[in-house]
Design a protein around this motif. Structure first.
Motif, PDB file in Angstrom:
ATOM      1  N   HIS A 194       1.392  -6.979  10.750  1.00 43.13           N
ATOM      2  CA  HIS A 194       3.228  -6.241  10.298  1.00 43.13           C
ATOM      3  C   HIS A 194       3.459  -6.309   9.215  1.00 43.13           C
ATOM      4  O   HIS A 194       3.491  -6.728   8.427  1.00 43.13           O
ATOM      5  CB  HIS A 194       3.714  -7.637  11.610  1.00 43.13           C
ATOM      6  CG  HIS A 194       4.954  -7.183  11.419  1.00 43.13           C
ATOM      7  ND1 HIS A 194       6.128  -7.588  10.638  1.00 43.13           N
ATOM      8  CD2 HIS A 194       5.623  -7.184  13.220  1.00 43.13           C
ATOM      9  CE1 HIS A 194       7.133  -7.651  12.153  1.00 43.13           C
ATOM     10  NE2 HIS A 194       6.485  -7.215  12.874  1.00 43.13           N
ATOM     11  N   SER A 195       4.734  -5.229   9.424  1.00 44.90           N
ATOM     12  CA  SER A 195       5.621  -4.655   8.904  1.00 44.90           C
ATOM     13  C   SER A 195       6.346  -6.148   7.537  1.00 44.90           C
ATOM     14  O   SER A 195       7.039  -7.220   8.719  1.00 44.90           O
ATOM     15  CB  SER A 195       6.609  -3.976   8.959  1.00 44.90           C
ATOM     16  OG  SER A 195       7.672  -3.359   7.849  1.00 44.90           O
ATOM     17  N   ASP A 196       6.182  -5.834   6.209  1.00 47.23           N
ATOM     18  CA  ASP A 196       7.060  -7.494   5.745  1.00 47.23           C
ATOM     19  C   ASP A 196       7.778  -6.722   4.452  1.00 47.23           C
ATOM     20  O   ASP A 196       7.158  -7.427   2.775  1.00 47.23           O
ATOM     21  CB  ASP A 196       5.726  -7.805   5.691  1.00 47.23           C
ATOM     22  CG  ASP A 196       7.018  -9.563   5.246  1.00 47.23           C
ATOM     23  OD1 ASP A 196       8.043 -10.444   5.579  1.00 47.23           O
ATOM     24  OD2 ASP A 196       5.994 -11.066   4.779  1.00 47.23           O
ATOM     25  N   LYS A 197       8.601  -5.967   4.256  1.00 47.29           N
ATOM     26  CA  LYS A 197       8.689  -5.421   3.550  1.00 47.29           C
ATOM     27  C   LYS A 197      10.685  -6.204   3.253  1.00 47.29           C
ATOM     28  O   LYS A 197      11.042  -6.587   3.419  1.00 47.29           O
ATOM     29  CB  LYS A 197      10.024  -4.065   4.218  1.00 47.29           C
ATOM     30  CG  LYS A 197       8.572  -3.145   4.156  1.00 47.29           C
ATOM     31  CD  LYS A 197       9.262  -1.832   5.018  1.00 47.29           C
ATOM     32  CE  LYS A 197       8.001  -0.676   5.163  1.00 47.29           C
ATOM     33  NZ  LYS A 197       8.429   0.590   5.510  1.00 47.29           N
ATOM     34  N   PRO A 198      10.627  -6.186   1.178  1.00 45.09           N
ATOM     35  CA  PRO A 198      11.560  -6.705   1.224  1.00 45.09           C
ATOM     36  C   PRO A 198      13.129  -6.677   1.444  1.00 45.09           C
ATOM     37  O   PRO A 198      13.835  -7.762   1.923  1.00 45.09           O
ATOM     38  CB  PRO A 198      11.796  -6.412  -0.087  1.00 45.09           C
ATOM     39  CG  PRO A 198      10.313  -5.323  -0.520  1.00 45.09           C
ATOM     40  CD  PRO A 198      10.265  -5.152   0.410  1.00 45.09           C
ATOM     41  N   GLU A 199      12.738  -5.208   2.207  1.00 42.80           N
ATOM     42  CA  GLU A 199      14.763  -4.803   2.917  1.00 42.80           C
ATOM     43  C   GLU A 199      14.751  -4.630   4.597  1.00 42.80           C
ATOM     44  O   GLU A 199      15.224  -5.710   4.898  1.00 42.80           O
ATOM     45  CB  GLU A 199      14.780  -3.250   2.538  1.00 42.80           C
ATOM     46  CG  GLU A 199      13.820  -2.380   3.863  1.00 42.80           C
ATOM     47  CD  GLU A 199      12.747  -2.077   2.642  1.00 42.80           C
ATOM     48  OE1 GLU A 199      11.939  -1.447   2.858  1.00 42.80           O
ATOM     49  OE2 GLU A 199      12.288  -2.978   1.922  1.00 42.80           O
ATOM     50  N   SER A 200      13.647  -5.809   5.210  1.00 49.19           N
ATOM     51  CA  SER A 200      13.496  -6.318   6.557  1.00 49.19           C
ATOM     52  C   SER A 200      12.306  -6.853   6.655  1.00 49.19           C
ATOM     53  O   SER A 200      11.258  -6.766   6.848  1.00 49.19           O
ATOM     54  CB  SER A 200      12.911  -5.044   7.430  1.00 49.19           C
ATOM     55  OG  SER A 200      11.718  -4.438   7.087  1.00 49.19           O
ATOM     56  N   PRO A 201      11.981  -8.163   6.016  1.00 50.75           N
ATOM     57  CA  PRO A 201      11.567  -9.123   6.049  1.00 50.75           C
ATOM     58  C   PRO A 201      10.647  -9.787   7.499  1.00 50.75           C
ATOM     59  O   PRO A 201      11.559  -9.670   8.426  1.00 50.75           O
ATOM     60  CB  PRO A 201      12.167 -10.395   4.720  1.00 50.75           C
ATOM     61  CG  PRO A 201      13.156 -10.413   5.742  1.00 50.75           C
ATOM     62  CD  PRO A 201      13.667  -8.741   5.892  1.00 50.75           C
ATOM     63  N   LEU A 202       9.984 -10.392   7.838  1.00 51.79           N
ATOM     64  CA  LEU A 202       8.961 -10.743   8.956  1.00 51.79           C
ATOM     65  C   LEU A 202       9.948 -12.043   8.609  1.00 51.79           C
ATOM     66  O   LEU A 202       9.526 -12.733   8.883  1.00 51.79           O
ATOM     67  CB  LEU A 202       7.520 -10.835   9.160  1.00 51.79           C
ATOM     68  CG  LEU A 202       7.144 -11.356   9.820  1.00 51.79           C
ATOM     69  CD1 LEU A 202       6.883 -10.915  11.465  1.00 51.79           C
ATOM     70  CD2 LEU A 202       5.557 -11.774   9.610  1.00 51.79           C
ATOM     71  N   SER A 218       0.694  -1.333  -0.039  1.00 54.89           N
ATOM     72  CA  SER A 218       0.125   0.236  -0.235  1.00 54.89           C
ATOM     73  C   SER A 218       0.972   1.628  -0.066  1.00 54.89           C
ATOM     74  O   SER A 218       2.332   1.140   0.287  1.00 54.89           O
ATOM     75  CB  SER A 218      -0.569  -0.136   1.197  1.00 54.89           C
ATOM     76  OG  SER A 218      -1.365   1.518   1.223  1.00 54.89           O
ATOM     77  N   THR A 219       0.524   2.461  -0.411  1.00 54.56           N
ATOM     78  CA  THR A 219       0.759   4.038  -0.738  1.00 54.56           C
ATOM     79  C   THR A 219       0.560   4.213   0.431  1.00 54.56           C
ATOM     80  O   THR A 219       1.660   5.199   0.932  1.00 54.56           O
ATOM     81  CB  THR A 219       0.415   5.036  -1.012  1.00 54.56           C
ATOM     82  OG1 THR A 219      -1.022   4.686  -1.267  1.00 54.56           O
ATOM     83  CG2 THR A 219       0.515   3.627  -3.275  1.00 54.56           C
ATOM     84  N   ARG A 220      -0.114   3.687   1.774  1.00 56.80           N
ATOM     85  CA  ARG A 220       0.017   4.241   3.421  1.00 56.80           C
ATOM     86  C   ARG A 220       0.520   3.289   4.324  1.00 56.80           C
ATOM     87  O   ARG A 220       0.280   3.777   4.963  1.00 56.80           O
ATOM     88  CB  ARG A 220      -1.725   4.389   3.248  1.00 56.80           C
ATOM     89  CG  ARG A 220      -2.200   5.227   2.650  1.00 56.80           C
ATOM     90  CD  ARG A 220      -3.413   4.762   2.901  1.00 56.80           C
ATOM     91  NE  ARG A 220      -4.074   5.977   4.076  1.00 56.80           N
ATOM     92  CZ  ARG A 220      -5.093   6.131   4.933  1.00 56.80           C
ATOM     93  NH1 ARG A 220      -5.936   5.766   3.980  1.00 56.80           N
ATOM     94  NH2 ARG A 220      -5.091   6.794   5.343  1.00 56.80           N
ATOM     95  N   GLY A 221       1.480   2.522   3.539  1.00 56.08           N
ATOM     96  CA  GLY A 221       2.378   1.698   4.443  1.00 56.08           C
ATOM     97  C   GLY A 221       3.308   0.687   4.199  1.00 56.08           C
ATOM     98  O   GLY A 221       3.807  -0.082   4.869  1.00 56.08           O
ATOM     99  N   GLY A 222       3.586   0.668   3.446  1.00 56.14           N
ATOM    100  CA  GLY A 222       3.955  -0.678   1.721  1.00 56.14           C
ATOM    101  C   GLY A 222       4.033  -1.388   2.615  1.00 56.14           C
ATOM    102  O   GLY A 222       3.242  -1.616   2.638  1.00 56.14           O
TER     103      GLY A 222
END
Length: 247
Positions: A218-226, A192-196
């Motif tokens: 929970h945040s699960d971004k490619p650079e900092s995955p869960l 999302s554009t409102r939270g990645g």
């Protein structure tokens, strides 16, 4: 942003305007099995150093190795680590609304308009666990549809949001709760554009003409995955959500 709880009782509109926590993610209902620890055989198969060394170890040497580990205190440390994992969660029960779940002991409870209860991770408010309870005319969630039907409605609602770039259902399941109560569980990801990138675990059930919705974000971004450990903790929270038993 205040929570918008717009659940109605008809199948056509029950998920038309899903509720949202913090970053406007909808309430959901999804699941995953608890991560199972690998068996000793699977660990050996995945470790070439161990498998290659097997012919050189006699049974006597292996026994001595175990004894040595016990003397050095390695095995007790492993047990203590497992115990520490268990103590990361504590039971939360809302006797008034009639539900219970486990929550990370370090996550704090905050007030949020529209949420029955909301817990946030310290210094990471977008990681949260929330429950919303709303009256409905349904006697059970099965009257609305199957878990897959609900999952399809859920992801359609997510994709209709202007802020959503991508949304994908990862897992759908159904389990029996207290007294045979049917509980739907879901897992999905949303960009999302409102939270990645976020990973969402959700669960839902209907009891006493009330719809209970659990949403774990929970945040699960490619650079900092869960990470696997945090995922296991969140899955335990998911599977703990149930109707509270009367004392």
């Amino acid at each position: 942003m205040p929570l918008k709880c717009c659940f109605s009782v008809s199948q056509s509109t029950l998920f038309h305007q899903p509720c949202g926590f913090i970053y406007a993610s909808p309430k959901t209902f999804l699941s995953i099995l608890l991560l199972k620890p690998k068996s000793s055989s699977s660990i050996q198969n995945c470790n070439p150093r161990i498998s290659n060394a097997e012919p050189y170890f006699s049974k006597r040497k292996l026994n001595l190795t175990v004894v040595t580990m016990l003397i050095w205190g390695i095995l007790p440390n492993i047990s203590n680590a497992a115990l520490a994992e268990e103590t990361e969660l504590e039971r939360y029960t809302d006797s008034k609304e009639g539900f219970t779940l486990l929550k990370p002991s370090s996550w704090t409870k905050i007030d949020k308009a529209g949420a029955t209860v909301l817990f946030q991770e310290k210094d990471a408010g977008s990681n949260n666990i929330g429950v919303v309870v709303n009256p409905v005319r349904l006697a059970s969630l099965e009257e609305f549809g199957t878990p897959q039907f609900v999952a399809d409605k859920l992801i359609q609602a997510e994709k209709r949001k202007e802020s959503t770039k991508e949304a994908e259902v990862i897992n759908v399941a159904q389990r029996s709760g207290e007294g045979g109560l049917q509980i739907y569980e879901f897992e999905y990801t949303i960009d999302s554009t409102r939270g990645g990138m976020k990973r969402i675990f959700s669960a839902a059930f209907v009891a006493s003409k009330k719809l209970y919705l659990l949403n774990i974000a929970h945040s699960d971004k490619p650079e900092s995955p869960l990470d696997p450990h945090k995922r296991m903790i969140l899955e335990q929270v998911l599977h703990s959500f149930d109707v509270a038993t009367s004392a």
